[in-house]
Design a protein around this motif. Sequence first.
Motif, short mmCIF file in Angstrom:
data_model
loop_
_atom_site.label_atom_id
_atom_site.label_comp_id
_atom_site.label_asym_id
_atom_site.label_seq_id
_atom_site.Cartn_x
_atom_site.Cartn_y
_atom_site.Cartn_z
N LYS A 132 0.85 -1.20 0.00
CA LYS A 132 0.00 0.00 0.00
C LYS A 132 0.88 1.24 0.00
O LYS A 132 1.78 1.38 0.85
CB LYS A 132 -0.91 0.00 1.23
CG LYS A 132 -1.78 1.24 1.38
CD LYS A 132 -2.65 1.12 2.62
CE LYS A 132 -3.42 2.39 2.87
NZ LYS A 132 -2.49 3.52 3.21
N TYR B 236 5.97 2.41 -0.39
CA TYR B 236 5.00 1.31 -0.25
C TYR B 236 5.28 0.55 1.04
O TYR B 236 6.44 0.30 1.39
CB TYR B 236 5.08 0.37 -1.44
CG TYR B 236 4.43 0.91 -2.70
CD1 TYR B 236 3.14 0.56 -3.03
CD2 TYR B 236 5.14 1.77 -3.54
CE1 TYR B 236 2.54 1.05 -4.18
CE2 TYR B 236 4.55 2.27 -4.69
CZ TYR B 236 3.24 1.91 -5.01
OH TYR B 236 2.66 2.40 -6.15
N TYR C 134 -7.20 -3.49 6.45
CA TYR C 134 -5.76 -3.76 6.32
C TYR C 134 -5.10 -3.65 7.68
O TYR C 134 -5.42 -2.77 8.49
CB TYR C 134 -5.08 -2.86 5.29
CG TYR C 134 -5.28 -1.37 5.45
CD1 TYR C 134 -4.35 -0.59 6.14
CD2 TYR C 134 -6.39 -0.73 4.89
CE1 TYR C 134 -4.54 0.78 6.28
CE2 TYR C 134 -6.58 0.63 5.02
CZ TYR C 134 -5.65 1.38 5.72
OH TYR C 134 -5.83 2.74 5.86
N TYR D 169 -6.51 5.15 -3.51
CA TYR D 169 -5.65 4.16 -2.87
C TYR D 169 -4.92 3.37 -3.96
O TYR D 169 -5.55 2.78 -4.84
CB TYR D 169 -6.47 3.21 -2.01
CG TYR D 169 -7.15 3.88 -0.82
CD1 TYR D 169 -6.51 3.93 0.42
CD2 TYR D 169 -8.39 4.47 -0.96
CE1 TYR D 169 -7.12 4.55 1.50
CE2 TYR D 169 -9.01 5.09 0.13
CZ TYR D 169 -8.37 5.12 1.35
OH TYR D 169 -8.97 5.73 2.41
N LEU E 104 -2.48 0.26 -4.68
CA LEU E 104 -2.03 -1.00 -4.10
C LEU E 104 -1.25 -1.78 -5.14
O LEU E 104 -1.41 -1.57 -6.36
CB LEU E 104 -3.22 -1.83 -3.61
CG LEU E 104 -4.20 -1.12 -2.66
CD1 LEU E 104 -5.41 -2.01 -2.38
CD2 LEU E 104 -3.51 -0.73 -1.36
#
Length: 259
Positions: free
Chosen positions: A26, A34, A48, A91, A93
Amino acid sequence: MKLNERSLAFYATCDSPADNSGFLYKRGERHTAYHRRWFVLKGNMLFYFEERDSREPVGVIVLEGCNVELCDSAEGFAFAIRFGGTKSRTYVLAAESQAAMESWVKSLSRASFDYMRLVVRELEKQLQEVRWGLAGRCGGSQEPPSPWKPKPSGPEQSREQLPALPAPLSKENGCAVWNNVLGAARLPDTSGCGGHDEEENPRPPPLPPRRRVSNGEAASAGAAVSESPSTFCRLHEQYSREVARLRHDWQQRQRGPRP
């Protein structure tokens, strides 16, 4: 949107089955680095955690009003969750493999209630087509079936589906008169029971036969009326003698003629 943190934490860590789970990378909102997080998808909520064994989630993403799409990023196998609006957050990912990325994109795209609503509509359309095909094979109605609608209940029920109420009985001097009911002109039932007629309507009880008054009885009744007794005792004596005489006559008829 107001969410209860305790309820969300319990729902995220309870034993209910998850739609998808696994590690994803993420990207941070302020810093573009990340971070490896453990993601759990339940319904339209994507939780999460910092680690797989964490007791509470770090955050949650409500998957409503969003689009899931692939994006270009420094990390491989990246995809984004974009919400409508200028100030909405996106977001980003990244998965660890191509198969994992495809699995997550498919799961997240099908998590919203909007998608479920489209699926239900499509299934209803297919069901109508199947019914239409079966009706054509059986030689039924050639008109296409109307769209499915839930049956109304309670006060929403149509009056046409309710059984017809019987007509109110007319009254004379405060008492209902059976002869004025619809269908009372038919011949009375001689079986001795009320029962039901051909339309399954309850029949009125049979009326007792009327006794013909003889000349002597009429004269005695007229005399009793003409006398107009002024006291209750005299009136009681007159009618008691009349009742005793009628009872005696009835007993004689029941015994029959003597041999």
